[in-house]
Design a protein around this motif. Structure first.
Motif, PDB file in Angstrom:
ATOM      1  N   SER A  51      -8.660  12.471 -10.688  1.00  0.00           N
ATOM      2  CA  SER A  51      -7.251  12.372 -10.310  1.00  0.00           C
ATOM      3  C   SER A  51      -6.822  13.617  -9.519  1.00  0.00           C
ATOM      4  CB  SER A  51      -6.386  12.177 -11.549  1.00  0.00           C
ATOM      5  OG  SER A  51      -6.239  13.394 -12.241  1.00  0.00           O
ATOM      6  N   LEU A 113      -3.579   4.011 -15.917  1.00  0.00           N
ATOM      7  CA  LEU A 113      -3.223   3.369 -14.650  1.00  0.00           C
ATOM      8  C   LEU A 113      -1.736   3.531 -14.357  1.00  0.00           C
ATOM      9  CD1 LEU A 113      -5.383   0.120 -14.852  1.00  0.00           C
ATOM     10  CD2 LEU A 113      -5.771   2.168 -13.476  1.00  0.00           C
ATOM     11  N   GLY A 116      -0.073   7.045 -12.977  1.00  0.00           N
ATOM     12  CA  GLY A 116      -0.145   7.448 -11.581  1.00  0.00           C
ATOM     13  C   GLY A 116      -1.202   8.503 -11.315  1.00  0.00           C
ATOM     14  N   SER A 119      -3.367   7.180  -8.763  1.00  0.00           N
ATOM     15  CA  SER A 119      -2.727   6.386  -7.721  1.00  0.00           C
ATOM     16  C   SER A 119      -3.189   6.760  -6.319  1.00  0.00           C
ATOM     17  CB  SER A 119      -1.208   6.523  -7.831  1.00  0.00           C
ATOM     18  OG  SER A 119      -0.883   7.893  -7.692  1.00  0.00           O
ATOM     19  N   GLU A 120      -3.817   7.933  -6.176  1.00  0.00           N
ATOM     20  CA  GLU A 120      -4.277   8.321  -4.846  1.00  0.00           C
ATOM     21  C   GLU A 120      -5.587   7.645  -4.463  1.00  0.00           C
ATOM     22  OE1 GLU A 120      -2.284   9.912  -3.210  1.00  0.00           O
ATOM     23  OE2 GLU A 120      -1.004  10.966  -4.637  1.00  0.00           O
ATOM     24  N   MET A 124      -6.554   1.858  -5.897  1.00  0.00           N
ATOM     25  CA  MET A 124      -5.182   1.700  -6.373  1.00  0.00           C
ATOM     26  C   MET A 124      -4.241   1.419  -5.210  1.00  0.00           C
ATOM     27  SD  MET A 124      -5.370   1.764  -9.554  1.00  0.00           S
ATOM     28  CE  MET A 124      -3.683   1.896 -10.102  1.00  0.00           C
ATOM     29  N   GLN A 125      -4.583   1.975  -4.068  1.00  0.00           N
ATOM     30  CA  GLN A 125      -3.740   1.715  -2.904  1.00  0.00           C
ATOM     31  C   GLN A 125      -3.889   0.273  -2.446  1.00  0.00           C
ATOM     32  OE1 GLN A 125      -4.796   4.879  -0.235  1.00  0.00           O
ATOM     33  NE2 GLN A 125      -3.246   6.226  -1.127  1.00  0.00           N
ATOM     34  N   TYR A 127      -4.497  -2.056  -4.438  1.00  0.00           N
ATOM     35  CA  TYR A 127      -3.757  -2.797  -5.457  1.00  0.00           C
ATOM     36  C   TYR A 127      -2.280  -2.818  -5.118  1.00  0.00           C
ATOM     37  CZ  TYR A 127      -1.273  -3.589  -9.835  1.00  0.00           C
ATOM     38  OH  TYR A 127      -0.418  -4.038 -10.784  1.00  0.00           O
ATOM     39  N   ARG A 128      -1.741  -1.611  -4.760  1.00  0.00           N
ATOM     40  CA  ARG A 128      -0.307  -1.535  -4.502  1.00  0.00           C
ATOM     41  C   ARG A 128       0.101  -2.449  -3.350  1.00  0.00           C
ATOM     42  NH1 ARG A 128      -0.007   3.893  -3.716  1.00  0.00           N
ATOM     43  NH2 ARG A 128      -1.411   4.271  -5.449  1.00  0.00           N
TER      44      ARG A 128
END
Ligand SMILES: Nc1ncnc2c1ncn2[C@@H]1O[C@H](COP(=O)(O)OP(=O)(O)OP(=O)(O)O)[C@@H](O)[C@H]1O
Ligand SMILES: [Mg+2]
Lengths: 349, 311
Positions: A51, A113, A116, A119-120, A124-125, A127-128
């Motif tokens: 992370s 998850l 965050g 999230s980088e 995950m991106q 996913y977003r």
């Protein structure tokens, strides 16, 4: 760029220390609790590095930049997961404890998850960008796997019971179902397309209830056909395994066929029958990926999109949830089998 | 009364039970004895129609069993299967309660019956009620199997080698218990064994089977004293015959007035016990007692005379 340059020297030192300590603890084969602790510590270090590292790498990069973990991460993840699995199997926790551990793991994963911290990462991106699509795919995947399981059970149990009582039917049904099982999955899904297209075109009303050459129906049917053999075979095997003297005693005391089935044979066969359902569920969670190929939806949609665009992260977005789903189903079914096996078995002789 | 009337079972070409007829009086124990494969189990299972006879019929108190639906017939007949056949996933209590539950007895009546039977078989209800069969010894399992067969107080109890798995001491005790329980409840029992000793000890009537045929049927004294053929004689065993005969006859009938030295034997004991008391103490006679008072004596000569004259 070296790792301390990415995540900062302090974080790197902490994370590396955690992982080294984790491996050291994990090597204590005779102490499963240490091994379990070690694997958790190692995982924590790994996630921390992931992370922090991902965030740092993206600080000055443009909007389109993507980071994803490379081979080193996956290898370490595998090592720690294997340590954990080994520790758990050595600890042999009871079904209740396992249920608790599973819940804990899922809560931890969800918290990670949601926090965050990851999230980088590019997955995950991805996913977003597809939250809604991901939700439908997940629902569809579960519907395919569980729905075909339920249908297979509804057909397979009665068929298995009949096969158990009539040798003729058994010698007919089992080879046919075994043959179905040998059809390669891609071919099976492929065959379903023309067959169901023909059904939709000729049988009145078929289209109205959603039957079509591509989409949910052929995927569901293919999964159902694959599921029948394990359900039927395990039902027959479970019923066969009931102690003959107990079955004979049940007859001798005046139980009707139905009473004998419900109160003696089925309860005794239950662990084996559930083991069959476990096979089916795990198999279907995996096979349902292929439904993506014929428009059946599910996580397979992302996998095949990703394959077409050679977008590894998109493939992972489909594959990782599938793996988690399969693992969770396997563990849940194992717990269920354990509960069904309540009657004490005397330790050794 | 159970009447077995020329009952026959043929599998393919082999006749496994061949025109067997016998009558079992209410409140008695009939023991069927024979070598392995002689058709004992098949005969027994034709009584509750687990095996359908090829010909012949069975009547229970005059009622032809063929006319009763099998499941209702079987609920009236207790059956202790060869190898206990307990349900491994049910507790001891639930196993014993199986037939009463089928008959729809109320719960509290079933619970009382279960405890009563466990006590009768020397198993503390509180300790055994909630155990599973796997948590019992072989002997306890067999007792629970017999208790289950007795649970609904059936008109008739069929037992297939119920004491097969027991060691000699427990076996002897279980046989005595069964005798006592049978006398207390007045049950009618048909029991199968391949042990002549057990047949003689338990049976009011003994039937000897050989190759599917009933070769002799009568009181145990008669089987021992006058075997119908060479096979029965061999089953009884030449060397054991005198002792088997003596073990069947109570001292009571041979008591004569007079005194003798040594510890008295009860008048209900067998001649075999009296003989061994004589031999062991080196006397020609021992005193006999009834309710603690000496009522006479029994002599070696009288015992010898009894054996020589048979029945
Ligand atoms: N279903 C069947 N089909 C064909 N033959 C059978 C069947 N059941 C029993 N037999 C045969 O009938 C004969 C008698 O069997 P049964 O079980 O009555 O013997 P048994 O006297 O009880 O022997 P054991 O003392 O060994 O229990 C045996 O030769 C057996 O092989
Ligand atoms: Mg037998």
């Amino acid at each position: 760029m070296p790792v301390w340059g990415v995540a900062g020297p302090v974080t790197t030192a902490i994370a590396l220390a955690a992982m080294v300590a984790g491996v050291a603890l994990g090597l204590q084969a005779a102490r499963p609790w240490w091994r379990l602790g070690g694997s958790l510590l190692g995982l924590a270090g790994l996630v921390l590095l992931l992370s922090r590292g991902a965030g740092a790498l993206l600080v000055d990069a443009g909007d389109l930049a993507r980071v994803s973990p490379a081979a080193g991460f996956w290898c370490l993840l595998l090592v720690f997961m294997m340590l954990m699995a080994d520790a758990l199997s050595a600890l042999r926790p009871g079904p209740r404890l396992r249920l608790g551990l599973l819940a804990l793991f899922l809560v931890g994963l969800a918290a990670l998850l949601a926090s965050g911290a990851l999230s980088e990462l590019s997955i995950m991106q991805e996913y977003r960008g597809r939250v809604a699509g991901f939700r439908t795919a997940a629902a569809r995947h579960v519907a395919l796997a569980l729905g075909s399981l339920a249908a297979a059970a509804a057909i397979g149990f009665p068929l298995g019971i009949l096969c158990h009582r009539r040798a003729r039917l058994r010698s007919l049904a089992i080879p046919v179902l075994s043959f179905l099982q040998t059809i390669p999955s891609l071919a099976m899904f492929g065959i379903m397309i023309p067959v169901l297209a023909w059904v939709a075109a000729t049988v009145p009303g078929a289209q109205e209830i959603g039957i079509a050459g591509i989409g949910f129906a052929p995927a569901f049917l293919a999964l159902l056909l694959y599921s029948l053999l394990p359900v039927v075979a395990n039902t027959v095997a479970g019923l066969d395994a009931a102690p003959p003297a107990a079955v004979e005693a049940a007859r001798g005391m005046g139980m009707t066929d139905r009473q004998r089935l419900w109160s003696i044979e089925l309860p005794l066969a239950l662990p084996v029958i559930l083991a069959g359902l476990r096979i089916v569920l795990v198999q279907n969670v995996g096979l349902a990926v292929i439904a993506g190929l014929i428009g059946g939806g599910g996580f397979g949609t992302f996998v095949f999109q990703g394959l077409n665009q050679t977008a590894t992260d998109l493939i992972l977005l489909g594959a990782l949830p599938t793996v988690v789903l399969a693992l969770v189903s396997a563990i849940l079914m194992d717990i269920l089998v354990d509960f069904a096996r309540r009657t004490p078995k005397r330790e050794s002789a | 009364m159970i009447e077995i009337d020329r009952i026959t079972k043929v599998y393919d070409d082999t006749t496994v039970v061949d025109e067997v007829s016998m009558t079992v009086e209410t409140g008695t124990i009939t023991v069927i004895v024979g070598t392995s494969g002689s058709g004992k189990t098949t005969l027994l299972r034709m009584i509750n129609r687990l095996v359908e006879p090829s010909s012949g019929e069975v009547r229970i108190n005059g009622e032809v069993t063929r006319d009763i639906p099998t499941h209702l017939l079987r609920r009236r007949i207790g059956y202790a299967i060869q190898g206990h056949g307990l349900f491994p996933h049910h507790t001891v209590a639930r196993n014993i309660a199986a037939v009463p539950r089928l008959l729809g007895w109320p719960k509290d009546k079933i619970a009382r019956r279960v405890d009563e039977l466990l006590t009768l078989f020397g198993m503390e209800p509180a300790a055994f009620r909630d155990r599973y069969p796997a948590e019992l010894s072989g002997g306890q399992q067999q007792r629970v199997g017999v208790a289950r067969a007795l649970a609904s107080r059936p008109d008739l109890l069929l037992m297939d080698e119920p004491f097969g798995a027991l060691d000699p001491i427990i076996r002897g005790r279980a046989q005595e218990d069964l005798r006592a329980i049978q006398q207390k409840l007045g049950s009618t029992i048909v029991l199968v064994t391949h042990d002549m000793e057990e047949a003689i000890r338990l049976g009011d009537r003994v039937g000897v089977m050989d190759g599917g045929r009933l070769v002799q049927h009568g009181p145990p004294e008669e089987i021992v004293a006058r075997p119908a053929n060479a096979f029965v004689a061999e089953m009884v065993g030449d060397a054991e015959r005198p002792m088997r005969l003596l073990s069947l006859i109570p001292v009571r009938g041979l008591v004569e007035p007079g005194a003798a030295g040594g510890d008295p034997v009860p008048e209900g004991a067998s001649l075999r016990d009296a003989l061994s008391a004589c031999l062991w103490t080196g006397r020609d006679a021992v005193p006999v007692e009834r309710g603690g008072a000496v009522v006479g004596r029994i002599t070696l000569d009288a015992i010898r005379g009894r054996v020589e004259h048979r029945a």
